[in-house]
Write a protein that holds these residues in place. Sequence first.
Motif, mmCIF file in Angstrom:
data_model
loop_
_atom_site.group_PDB
_atom_site.id
_atom_site.type_symbol
_atom_site.label_atom_id
_atom_site.label_comp_id
_atom_site.label_asym_id
_atom_site.label_seq_id
_atom_site.Cartn_x
_atom_site.Cartn_y
_atom_site.Cartn_z
ATOM 1 N N VAL A 123 0.840 -1.208 0.000
ATOM 2 C CA VAL A 123 0.000 0.000 0.000
ATOM 3 C C VAL A 123 0.872 1.254 0.000
ATOM 4 C CG1 VAL A 123 -1.705 1.313 1.324
ATOM 5 C CG2 VAL A 123 -1.961 -1.154 1.068
ATOM 6 N N ALA A 124 1.968 1.230 0.768
ATOM 7 C CA ALA A 124 2.875 2.362 0.792
ATOM 8 C C ALA A 124 3.481 2.630 -0.577
ATOM 9 C CB ALA A 124 3.981 2.128 1.820
ATOM 10 N N LYS A 125 3.592 1.565 -1.387
ATOM 11 C CA LYS A 125 4.170 1.707 -2.731
ATOM 12 C C LYS A 125 3.120 1.946 -3.812
ATOM 13 C CE LYS A 125 8.201 -1.126 -1.615
ATOM 14 N NZ LYS A 125 8.897 -2.423 -1.814
ATOM 15 N N GLN B 243 -3.563 -0.671 -13.328
ATOM 16 C CA GLN B 243 -2.140 -0.348 -13.228
ATOM 17 C C GLN B 243 -1.618 -0.518 -11.805
ATOM 18 O OE1 GLN B 243 -0.675 0.131 -16.161
ATOM 19 N NE2 GLN B 243 -2.742 -0.105 -16.984
ATOM 20 N N HIS B 244 -2.521 -0.618 -10.834
ATOM 21 C CA HIS B 244 -2.108 -0.778 -9.437
ATOM 22 C C HIS B 244 -2.356 -2.212 -8.977
ATOM 23 C CE1 HIS B 244 -2.954 3.771 -8.520
ATOM 24 N NE2 HIS B 244 -2.079 3.578 -9.488
ATOM 25 N N PRO B 245 -1.434 -2.775 -8.204
ATOM 26 C CA PRO B 245 -1.772 -4.038 -7.532
ATOM 27 C C PRO B 245 -2.945 -3.804 -6.588
ATOM 28 C CG PRO B 245 0.590 -3.567 -7.390
ATOM 29 C CD PRO B 245 -0.072 -2.331 -7.905
ATOM 30 N N PHE C 62 -6.364 -8.230 -13.402
ATOM 31 C CA PHE C 62 -5.804 -7.436 -12.326
ATOM 32 C C PHE C 62 -4.736 -8.253 -11.601
ATOM 33 C CE2 PHE C 62 -9.881 -5.417 -12.977
ATOM 34 C CZ PHE C 62 -9.647 -4.074 -12.692
ATOM 35 N N ASN C 63 -3.770 -7.543 -11.018
ATOM 36 C CA ASN C 63 -2.790 -8.189 -10.150
ATOM 37 C C ASN C 63 -3.355 -8.153 -8.740
ATOM 38 O OD1 ASN C 63 -0.576 -9.145 -8.782
ATOM 39 N ND2 ASN C 63 0.649 -7.290 -9.028
ATOM 40 N N ALA C 64 -4.032 -9.222 -8.347
ATOM 41 C CA ALA C 64 -4.765 -9.244 -7.084
ATOM 42 C C ALA C 64 -4.098 -10.175 -6.076
ATOM 43 C CB ALA C 64 -6.207 -9.676 -7.322
ATOM 44 N N LEU C 65 -4.007 -9.705 -4.833
ATOM 45 C CA LEU C 65 -3.455 -10.493 -3.745
ATOM 46 C C LEU C 65 -4.446 -10.490 -2.588
ATOM 47 C CD1 LEU C 65 -0.971 -8.275 -4.750
ATOM 48 C CD2 LEU C 65 0.294 -10.254 -3.960
#
Length: 449
Positions: free
Chosen positions: A268-270, A309-311, A334-337
């Motif tokens: 999240v910080a990134k 564009q955001h994880p 999406f790049n989902a975690l």
Amino acid sequence: MAVDIHSAEGRVIRQLIPLSTLPFNKFEELCGLVEIEQAEEGDYLFRYGEDRNDLIYLIDGSVTLQTDELTIETIKAGGTSARFALAHQIPRKVNALADSRIRFLRLSADMIRAAQEPPYEETESYMIVDDVEENDDWMTTLLKSPVFRALPPANLQKILMGLQEVRFNPGDVIVRQGDVGDYYYIVKKGQCLVSRKPAPNAKDIKLAQLGNQDTFGEDALISGEPRNVSITALTEVSLLRLAKEAFITLIKTPTLKYVDYYEMQDLVAKGADLIDVREPDEYRRGHLPLSINVPFYSLRMQIKTLNRQHPIVVVCQSGRMSATAAFILLRHKFNALILNGGLDQIDPGQLKTASSFPIDDGVETSNFIDTTGSEPQPVSSLPATTQASFAESSSLQDDTVRMRRLLQQLKTKYNILDAEKKALEMKYLALAKYTEALKAELAELKKPR
């Protein structure tokens, strides 16, 4: 001689796995490096125990896979099994014997890896599999999915071998709301209706219609919850289904990615987005700082409001609903975690409750890891002559960062609220129709007999 990509052989090779997922320029480059080989009846392509790391694909003829004592399988060119490398485990577990004169393609595993690297941006034009017959459309669609493209070829082969074809007539209920999940489905041919009852005695509300190559059934398999919708055949339907155990082993486990609380903070910080998929009232009682509430029931409708564009780190109470939400996001590229264990694994003191202002103000950013990797020096430790100017510039910088974050949150919240508004309008129309139907039934009951 190199393979002509426009020849019949080139079209066959283009359908091999994983070659079907290569960008066109990489596929063309690979075809320039390979040749079609031949073998005579009775020749061995490889024997049990060999450790040469080659991938061998059958182009023409048939090959028997066998041990010294029995025949395991006969592979014929053009069949589903022939799209995969022959018994690709190293060292070899079987013998591969030509049943007749055959033609085959030999590729080194290093050659495949080189063709797949570096990572490329995924577009539909890269995913085209040329000249696929109509009855193979479902397989092509399966291989185009980001979820299936990320699976090892061995998993794909087991999935295709484990699929069972089932048929239903118009009006047949395929999946019933409230039942335990048992299969994952692919619509090979036909039309299905998705519906849901808001209450046990209420009438079904029509939600969507599914057609060729659509999939359904994964929500209950991933979350472990009962089916949340019913699926009914509108026409004669042909489905391919995969059993729950195979889905979990071959698809869910290798696909879903988990992070712990500290990894989530760092992401999240990134710049990663933190999405909480619980119900709004649960979210208001306590949520992670900087998280945005996108209730699971509205996630599919709000996909277009999210930034690819955001994880995305998905959060819920236990982690089970997050897993289902992440699978949906992965299907949409999406790049989902997933936050492992959900909020149940987090100290309640780390959560924030709803305030009078509905958008997080960014003050909590100090809870997250500094992306520079160094600890900020406290103002009180600086010389007294510089504290005032430092405080002023630091305040301006902090205000700018906070305003930018607030603006982004406001934009995101607007998009989400707009999507929720449309969803509520659809629910209102459905309830209005239901109310009118109840009124009509009541009027009929009031008529004198």
